[in-house]
Design a protein around this motif. Sequence first.
Motif, PDB file in Angstrom:
ATOM      1  N   SER A 134       0.849  -1.190   0.000  1.00 53.09           N
ATOM      2  CA  SER A 134       0.000   0.000   0.000  1.00 53.09           C
ATOM      3  C   SER A 134       0.887   1.244   0.000  1.00 53.09           C
ATOM      4  CB  SER A 134      -0.903  -0.015   1.246  1.00 53.09           C
ATOM      5  OG  SER A 134      -1.742   1.103   1.262  1.00 53.09           O
ATOM      6  N   PRO A 135       1.331   1.669  -1.180  1.00 57.73           N
ATOM      7  CA  PRO A 135       2.304   2.768  -1.286  1.00 57.73           C
ATOM      8  C   PRO A 135       1.872   4.062  -0.596  1.00 57.73           C
ATOM      9  CG  PRO A 135       2.054   1.660  -3.391  1.00 57.73           C
ATOM     10  CD  PRO A 135       0.976   1.129  -2.506  1.00 57.73           C
ATOM     11  N   ASP A 136       0.589   4.309  -0.510  1.00 57.36           N
ATOM     12  CA  ASP A 136       0.109   5.560   0.072  1.00 57.36           C
ATOM     13  C   ASP A 136      -0.168   5.447   1.576  1.00 57.36           C
ATOM     14  OD1 ASP A 136       0.174   6.792  -2.437  1.00 57.36           O
ATOM     15  OD2 ASP A 136      -1.857   6.098  -2.908  1.00 57.36           O
ATOM     16  N   MET A 137       0.074   4.292   2.147  1.00 53.20           N
ATOM     17  CA  MET A 137      -0.261   4.086   3.549  1.00 53.20           C
ATOM     18  C   MET A 137       0.701   4.830   4.475  1.00 53.20           C
ATOM     19  SD  MET A 137      -0.696   0.536   5.725  1.00 53.20           S
ATOM     20  CE  MET A 137       0.981  -0.015   5.438  1.00 53.20           C
ATOM     21  N   ASP A 138       0.133   5.540   5.441  1.00 51.05           N
ATOM     22  CA  ASP A 138       0.911   6.138   6.517  1.00 51.05           C
ATOM     23  C   ASP A 138       1.002   5.073   7.613  1.00 51.05           C
ATOM     24  OD1 ASP A 138       1.534   7.413   9.026  1.00 51.05           O
ATOM     25  OD2 ASP A 138       1.155   9.335   8.061  1.00 51.05           O
ATOM     26  N   ILE A 139       2.180   4.489   7.766  1.00 52.19           N
ATOM     27  CA  ILE A 139       2.317   3.341   8.661  1.00 52.19           C
ATOM     28  C   ILE A 139       2.030   3.721  10.106  1.00 52.19           C
ATOM     29  CG2 ILE A 139       3.974   1.663   9.601  1.00 52.19           C
ATOM     30  CD1 ILE A 139       5.165   1.492   6.789  1.00 52.19           C
ATOM     31  N   ALA A 140       2.464   4.895  10.524  1.00 48.88           N
ATOM     32  CA  ALA A 140       2.203   5.324  11.902  1.00 48.88           C
ATOM     33  C   ALA A 140       0.699   5.453  12.146  1.00 48.88           C
ATOM     34  CB  ALA A 140       2.906   6.648  12.184  1.00 48.88           C
ATOM     35  N   SER A 141      -0.014   6.037  11.192  1.00 49.30           N
ATOM     36  CA  SER A 141      -1.466   6.175  11.332  1.00 49.30           C
ATOM     37  C   SER A 141      -2.153   4.814  11.332  1.00 49.30           C
ATOM     38  CB  SER A 141      -2.027   7.027  10.192  1.00 49.30           C
ATOM     39  OG  SER A 141      -1.519   8.349  10.247  1.00 49.30           O
ATOM     40  N   ALA A 142      -1.674   3.917  10.473  1.00 46.85           N
ATOM     41  CA  ALA A 142      -2.244   2.576  10.427  1.00 46.85           C
ATOM     42  C   ALA A 142      -1.997   1.837  11.745  1.00 46.85           C
ATOM     43  CB  ALA A 142      -1.650   1.793   9.263  1.00 46.85           C
ATOM     44  N   HIS A 143      -0.836   2.062  12.313  1.00 47.02           N
ATOM     45  CA  HIS A 143      -0.513   1.449  13.602  1.00 47.02           C
ATOM     46  C   HIS A 143      -1.496   1.913  14.678  1.00 47.02           C
ATOM     47  CE1 HIS A 143       2.088  -0.126  16.828  1.00 47.02           C
ATOM     48  NE2 HIS A 143       1.801   0.983  17.464  1.00 47.02           N
ATOM     49  N   HIS A 144      -1.752   3.195  14.725  1.00 49.21           N
ATOM     50  CA  HIS A 144      -2.695   3.741  15.713  1.00 49.21           C
ATOM     51  C   HIS A 144      -4.116   3.242  15.445  1.00 49.21           C
ATOM     52  CE1 HIS A 144       0.336   6.130  17.586  1.00 49.21           C
ATOM     53  NE2 HIS A 144       0.531   6.920  16.541  1.00 49.21           N
ATOM     54  N   ALA A 145      -4.479   3.106  14.173  1.00 45.23           N
ATOM     55  CA  ALA A 145      -5.810   2.607  13.823  1.00 45.23           C
ATOM     56  C   ALA A 145      -5.980   1.163  14.294  1.00 45.23           C
ATOM     57  CB  ALA A 145      -6.021   2.710  12.311  1.00 45.23           C
ATOM     58  N   ARG A 146      -4.927   0.377  14.167  1.00 46.40           N
ATOM     59  CA  ARG A 146      -4.981  -1.010  14.637  1.00 46.40           C
ATOM     60  C   ARG A 146      -5.152  -1.063  16.146  1.00 46.40           C
ATOM     61  NH1 ARG A 146       0.134  -4.014  13.052  1.00 46.40           N
ATOM     62  NH2 ARG A 146      -0.931  -5.634  14.221  1.00 46.40           N
ATOM     63  N   GLU A 147      -4.427  -0.212  16.846  1.00 44.89           N
ATOM     64  CA  GLU A 147      -4.550  -0.164  18.312  1.00 44.89           C
ATOM     65  C   GLU A 147      -5.982   0.216  18.703  1.00 44.89           C
ATOM     66  OE1 GLU A 147      -2.549  -0.915  20.744  1.00 44.89           O
ATOM     67  OE2 GLU A 147      -0.653  -1.234  19.699  1.00 44.89           O
ATOM     68  N   ALA A 148      -6.524   1.239  18.024  1.00 41.62           N
ATOM     69  CA  ALA A 148      -7.873   1.711  18.346  1.00 41.62           C
ATOM     70  C   ALA A 148      -8.918   0.637  18.073  1.00 41.62           C
ATOM     71  CB  ALA A 148      -8.185   2.974  17.540  1.00 41.62           C
ATOM     72  N   ALA A 149      -8.637  -0.231  17.092  1.00 39.65           N
ATOM     73  CA  ALA A 149      -9.571  -1.295  16.742  1.00 39.65           C
ATOM     74  C   ALA A 149      -9.371  -2.556  17.584  1.00 39.65           C
ATOM     75  CB  ALA A 149      -9.420  -1.641  15.263  1.00 39.65           C
ATOM     76  N   GLY A 150      -8.459  -2.478  18.548  1.00 37.32           N
ATOM     77  CA  GLY A 150      -8.189  -3.637  19.390  1.00 37.32           C
ATOM     78  C   GLY A 150      -7.387  -4.717  18.701  1.00 37.32           C
ATOM     79  N   ARG A 151      -6.684  -4.336  17.649  1.00 35.54           N
ATOM     80  CA  ARG A 151      -5.887  -5.299  16.891  1.00 35.54           C
ATOM     81  C   ARG A 151      -4.426  -4.865  16.828  1.00 35.54           C
ATOM     82  NH1 ARG A 151      -9.209  -6.188  11.428  1.00 35.54           N
ATOM     83  NH2 ARG A 151      -7.438  -7.573  10.992  1.00 35.54           N
ATOM     84  N   GLY A 152      -3.992  -4.264  17.920  1.00 38.07           N
ATOM     85  CA  GLY A 152      -2.636  -3.741  17.978  1.00 38.07           C
ATOM     86  C   GLY A 152      -1.619  -4.774  18.422  1.00 38.07           C
ATOM     87  N   GLU A 153      -0.530  -4.287  18.988  1.00 40.13           N
ATOM     88  CA  GLU A 153       0.580  -5.150  19.357  1.00 40.13           C
ATOM     89  C   GLU A 153       0.198  -6.134  20.452  1.00 40.13           C
ATOM     90  OE1 GLU A 153       4.645  -3.230  19.368  1.00 40.13           O
ATOM     91  OE2 GLU A 153       3.397  -1.451  19.514  1.00 40.13           O
ATOM     92  N   HIS A 154       0.799  -7.312  20.360  1.00 45.21           N
ATOM     93  CA  HIS A 154       0.601  -8.330  21.383  1.00 45.21           C
ATOM     94  C   HIS A 154       1.887  -9.127  21.527  1.00 45.21           C
ATOM     95  CE1 HIS A 154      -1.573 -11.206  23.892  1.00 45.21           C
ATOM     96  NE2 HIS A 154      -0.823 -12.122  23.305  1.00 45.21           N
ATOM     97  N   LEU A 155       2.277  -9.369  22.755  1.00 44.91           N
ATOM     98  CA  LEU A 155       3.431 -10.223  23.028  1.00 44.91           C
ATOM     99  C   LEU A 155       3.066 -11.134  24.185  1.00 44.91           C
ATOM    100  CD1 LEU A 155       6.547  -7.848  22.847  1.00 44.91           C
ATOM    101  CD2 LEU A 155       6.112  -9.830  21.396  1.00 44.91           C
TER     102      LEU A 155
END
Length: 213
Positions: free
Chosen positions: A56-77
């Motif tokens: 996704s050449p136009d994707m802002d990775i930082a924004s996508a990262h925050h969107a994943r966190e907000a959707a409950g699909r963020g980082e997990h360890l």
Amino acid sequence: MIETIVFDVGETLTKDDRYWASWADWLQMPRHTVSALVGAVVAQGGDGLDALRLISPDMDIASAHHAREAAGRGEHLGEADLYPDVRPALGGLHKLGVRVIIAGNESSRAAELLRDLDLPADLVVTAGDWGVAKPDPAFFARVLEVAQAGPRETLYVGDHPAHDVFPAKQAGLRTAHIRRGPWGHLWADDPAVAEAADWQIDNLTVLAALIAH
């Protein structure tokens, strides 16, 4: 004599499988496709995140990262994300009186998750906590601040030559390159890595014996 050992995180202590799988799921791409693209950009000397930019050449990775966190699909360890030699290796070093630090390029959230695992480490810190990332020399200056030991008494262990071995060596630290993950395997036999690394290892549990000599 080595007094402090500092460990990289991704593909040194933790497997990146879940990380890339979660990005693939978020982007609705086959996991194999994302893994293959990560391998391709790594082989070309790029960063793994460059694979996401190919998708996704136009994707802002930082924004996508925050969107994943907000959707409950963020980082997990979790425990399953650790390589099996991590707890015995870190625990054995602690018993020897070695100061054990975990310091990688991950986010502040990843640092929280790592602390929750209660690993046998004196300090867990990440680039997100410090506001500076590898291979910036300022990151390794911070490493030396928390190491509580001189550069030659501090060992940095990592899989990525350009992020771990070379900049740590330039900062005066001792270095160990681990043959693990795509970067670790791809450059394990590179003459420049062999020259820069004080040790080349396949398993973290060998460190206790290496530093004893």
